[in-house]
Design an enzyme around this catalytic site. Sequence first.
Site, mmCIF file in Angstrom:
data_model
loop_
_atom_site.group_PDB
_atom_site.id
_atom_site.type_symbol
_atom_site.label_atom_id
_atom_site.label_comp_id
_atom_site.label_asym_id
_atom_site.label_seq_id
_atom_site.Cartn_x
_atom_site.Cartn_y
_atom_site.Cartn_z
ATOM 1 N N TYR A 114 0.826 -1.209 0.000
ATOM 2 C CA TYR A 114 0.000 0.000 0.000
ATOM 3 C C TYR A 114 0.860 1.258 0.000
ATOM 4 C CZ TYR A 114 -4.439 -2.416 0.656
ATOM 5 O OH TYR A 114 -5.558 -3.195 0.471
ATOM 6 N N GLU B 38 -8.117 -7.206 5.277
ATOM 7 C CA GLU B 38 -7.351 -8.270 4.632
ATOM 8 C C GLU B 38 -6.564 -9.086 5.651
ATOM 9 O OE1 GLU B 38 -5.316 -5.930 1.658
ATOM 10 O OE2 GLU B 38 -7.274 -5.326 0.829
ATOM 11 N N GLY C 40 -21.714 -14.792 -17.399
ATOM 12 C CA GLY C 40 -22.204 -14.497 -16.051
ATOM 13 C C GLY C 40 -22.929 -15.662 -15.409
ATOM 14 N N PRO D 67 -20.898 -17.954 -11.750
ATOM 15 C CA PRO D 67 -21.151 -18.008 -10.302
ATOM 16 C C PRO D 67 -22.531 -18.550 -9.977
ATOM 17 C CG PRO D 67 -21.220 -15.747 -11.068
ATOM 18 C CD PRO D 67 -20.710 -16.571 -12.213
#
Length: 400
Positions: free
Chosen positions: A98, A140, A276, A279
């Site tokens: 970062y 995270e 699509g 998922p």
Amino acid sequence: MLSDTSRPVIEATLPVVGENIGEIARRFYAHMFSEKPELLDGLFNRGNQAGGKQQLALAGSVAAFAGYLVNRPDELPDHLLARISHKHVSLGLRPEQYKVVHDHLMWAIVDVLGAAVTPEVAAAWDEVYWLMANVLINLERSMYADAGLTPEGVWRTWKVMQKIRETDDVLTFVVERTDNRAVEPSLPGQYVSLKALMSDGVHQPRQYSLTRADDGRHRQFSVKRVHGEPTPDGEVSNHLHANVKVGDELVLSAPFGDVVLQSSVRPVVFASAGIGITPMAGMISHLAQTKSQRSVTLLHADNSPASFALRDQVQADLAELPRATMLSWFKEPSAERLSTEFAGRMNLDAVELPVDAEYYLCGPLPFMQAVRSSLIARGVPARDIQYEVFGPDLWLADFQ
């Protein structure tokens, strides 16, 4: 929460940053990769770089976060942050990276806006960046801990056991783990990152939805070939289609993804277009495997019945469910189309939707925006509509 010192500065400069976000993003990435070319090896998708999508995604998300701090100071854009953090963890992003992004992004803001970036303006945008970065770093860190992984440990090797032709452009890969380390089964709707070694020696990451419920030993994902090789946008899908064979090994991440089928007894409606379906196929597979009693509706749009990937699997899984329905829309319908098949684009006006349902959308962004708008117009609460965005434009559907 922004400090009292920074709030008026961000409020005053947000419009000009927003107007120049494309150029800021372009210069930011060019500068960062010239200084840190190793970031293109395994972390950043150069296909998205070539098309400019990744640039707008990252810089745009920072601007969107700043807008939240100014306009909704008592809340955070949890949906946006969850999407970003899941993607980052699936790539093994480390906290110290970062700082690299920060330094080059701030350089680009100064480079584009010039003298307008006074020390006060620079300090205010520095505060925005680190507010967002620290939220993501903490999210995270928790995700790595919950998965029992380190950033380096998200990756493992899997062997290709089957390569199944779904359509002219879609292949399904069934893989098996190559070691005895425990693997937690994926959640319905999650994806994995795949890290492919390209011919020039550079690793390229892509994300693929898991298309069938797994047992922790085997996983399945489907890949649509992107036409246009040798352009970066299609290099990984073309490589997987043309070069990867049964018996070869692939490097995949642990499964992640914020759009996961909720455990519920409520009716569920899936609306997808084209690839699509992936998922949705994974979620429906989980429902069939657990012998769910939920009311399930699949609404799918495609070019033709022949281009409907995973159609046989989805139909077989729906047949296992006691309260399941599928409706399809095709631009090129077959001559002997079923009563549940329609010509043209998906149109929900005449579709009877179940009461108090949960909705999951996936497909091109204009498709999802149109379906979502139609559902909202029919009184479906926004909180009951979730969607999966393919590609790096994670913020667009939330902030347009």
